[in-house]
Write a protein that holds these residues in place. Structure first.
Motif, short mmCIF file in Angstrom:
data_model
loop_
_atom_site.label_atom_id
_atom_site.label_comp_id
_atom_site.label_asym_id
_atom_site.label_seq_id
_atom_site.Cartn_x
_atom_site.Cartn_y
_atom_site.Cartn_z
N MET A 163 20.08 7.54 35.37
CA MET A 163 21.05 6.95 34.45
C MET A 163 20.39 6.55 33.14
O MET A 163 20.98 6.69 32.06
CB MET A 163 21.71 5.72 35.11
N ILE A 164 19.16 6.05 33.20
CA ILE A 164 18.41 5.76 31.98
C ILE A 164 18.19 7.04 31.18
O ILE A 164 18.37 7.07 29.95
CB ILE A 164 17.06 5.08 32.31
N SER A 165 17.81 8.11 31.88
CA SER A 165 17.60 9.41 31.22
C SER A 165 18.88 9.88 30.55
O SER A 165 18.87 10.37 29.42
CB SER A 165 17.14 10.45 32.24
N GLU A 166 20.00 9.73 31.27
CA GLU A 166 21.28 10.14 30.71
C GLU A 166 21.66 9.27 29.50
O GLU A 166 22.27 9.75 28.54
CB GLU A 166 22.36 10.05 31.78
N GLY A 167 21.29 7.98 29.54
CA GLY A 167 21.56 7.12 28.40
C GLY A 167 20.81 7.59 27.16
O GLY A 167 21.38 7.67 26.07
N PHE A 168 19.52 7.89 27.32
CA PHE A 168 18.75 8.41 26.20
C PHE A 168 19.27 9.77 25.75
O PHE A 168 19.27 10.10 24.55
CB PHE A 168 17.27 8.50 26.57
N HIS A 169 19.69 10.58 26.72
CA HIS A 169 20.27 11.88 26.40
C HIS A 169 21.47 11.72 25.47
O HIS A 169 21.56 12.38 24.42
CB HIS A 169 20.68 12.57 27.72
N SER A 170 22.40 10.83 25.81
CA SER A 170 23.59 10.62 24.98
C SER A 170 23.23 9.99 23.64
O SER A 170 23.85 10.29 22.61
CB SER A 170 24.59 9.72 25.72
N LEU A 171 22.21 9.12 23.63
CA LEU A 171 21.78 8.50 22.38
C LEU A 171 21.19 9.54 21.43
O LEU A 171 21.48 9.55 20.22
CB LEU A 171 20.75 7.41 22.66
#
Length: 316
Positions: free
Chosen positions: A34-42
């Motif tokens: 989920m952290i990875s996905e957050g950075f991905h969207s950012l």
């Protein structure tokens, strides 16, 4: 302006909201994917800002230092976007995955993760469908891959690639969260983060390759080149067309240089008028031809006058 960039604005607002939601969920659950996905969207949000900035800069009028305009600056920012996806998106995802495999965190209630992933999937799916519809309307009869390879507007296909990678990442994250709890092993979530990084790295490489070709300079569609050659060759007063060379100076602007053999009986004034008529006819059919240069030039297989006289003399 907004209608023109509906793909970019749609992706921008979707990714911004998704990034906030993912980071909130990650703070409650400690999920690596989920952290990875957050950075991905950012990163995706920043990419849309850069592409909008590139489009704005590319519309500046020609000046003394850049007589053909600034259209290809958009290609530079597209290349920067590819680098950011690789360096930040893929890099951070891989790093987060490695950390959680090396030092796994205790599992927490995944409800937040599933809720955010579901909302993100709906928003990303909406953005993806907009990009897909816009790209499909522009590709014509070409296959999807041929259309991507021949496209001179990186904004649309970059968003399409980003959203496709985002949807794949959401699926991977959901599977990682579920498998971690199903098998009681938090390291699986770290493996999912590594997989998301691999997807982003692959997309970044593809985008970088396409952006590189545009930066170096790509010619116009082969059908446009063929039609330009045909129109010039059929014009009375043109004996032959030696070559037609084109290069995109912007997604919707093409520089074309034509070498043609004019009828030797034409006077200088008639030749100038002929060239003006050809330029007007070409611009009337192809509005993207921003600059047209027609150079009167003998055919490559024509015999020079001096050599012709020598041949006649030798033949008696």
């Amino acid at each position: 302006m907004i209608r023109e960039n509906i793909v970019l604005f749609g992706a921008l607002f979707a990714n911004l909201g998704i990034a906030v939601a993912k980071f909130v969920a990650a703070s409650f659950t400690g999920s690596s994917s989920m952290i990875s996905e957050g950075f991905h969207s950012l990163v995706d949000t920043g990419n849309q800002v850069l592409l909008l900035f590139g489009q704005h800069r590319a519309k500046r009028p020609p000046d003394v230092r850049h007589p053909f305009g600034y259209g290809r600056e958009l290609y530079f920012w597209a290349f920067v976007v590819a680098i950011l996806i690789f360096a930040l998106g893929a890099g951070i995802s891989a790093y987060e995955g490695w950390l959680h495999i090396r030092a796994p965190e205790p599992l927490k209630d995944p409800t937040w993760n599933y809720a955010v992933l579901g909302v993100a999937f709906l928003l990303e799916g909406t953005s993806w469908s907009i990009a897909l519809r816009e790209f499909a309307s522009a590709k014509g009869d070409e296959s999807w891959w041929e259309a991507i390879r021949s496209s001179k507007d990186p904004a649309t296909f970059i968003v399409l690639f980003e959203d496709s990678a985002a949807i794949a990442g959401l699926v991977i994250a959901a599977v990682g969260v579920w498998a971690s709890h199903a098998f009681g092993d938090p390291r699986i979530d770290g493996i999912a983060s590594l997989a998301i990084g691999a997807v982003l790295a692959a997309v970044a490489v593809l985008l970088a390759r396409e952006a590189k070709g545009l930066l170096i300079g790509e010619g116009a569609d082969h059908r446009v080149v063929a039609r330009v050659r045909e129109l010039v060759a059929l014009t009375p007063g043109i004996d032959a067309v030696n070559h037609v060379r084109t290069i995109h100076t912007a997604p919707d602007a093409v520089f074309v240089a034509i070498s043609a053999d004019l009828d030797d009986r034409l006077t200088m004034g008639e030749g100038e008028a002929l060239i003006e008529r050809i330029e007007a006819a070409l611009k009337a059919e192809f509005t993207e031809l921003s600059s047209i240069y027609l150079r009167p030039e003998k055919r490559a297989d024509a015999v020079p006058l001096g050599e012709m006289a020598a041949q006649r003399k030798a033949g008696g």
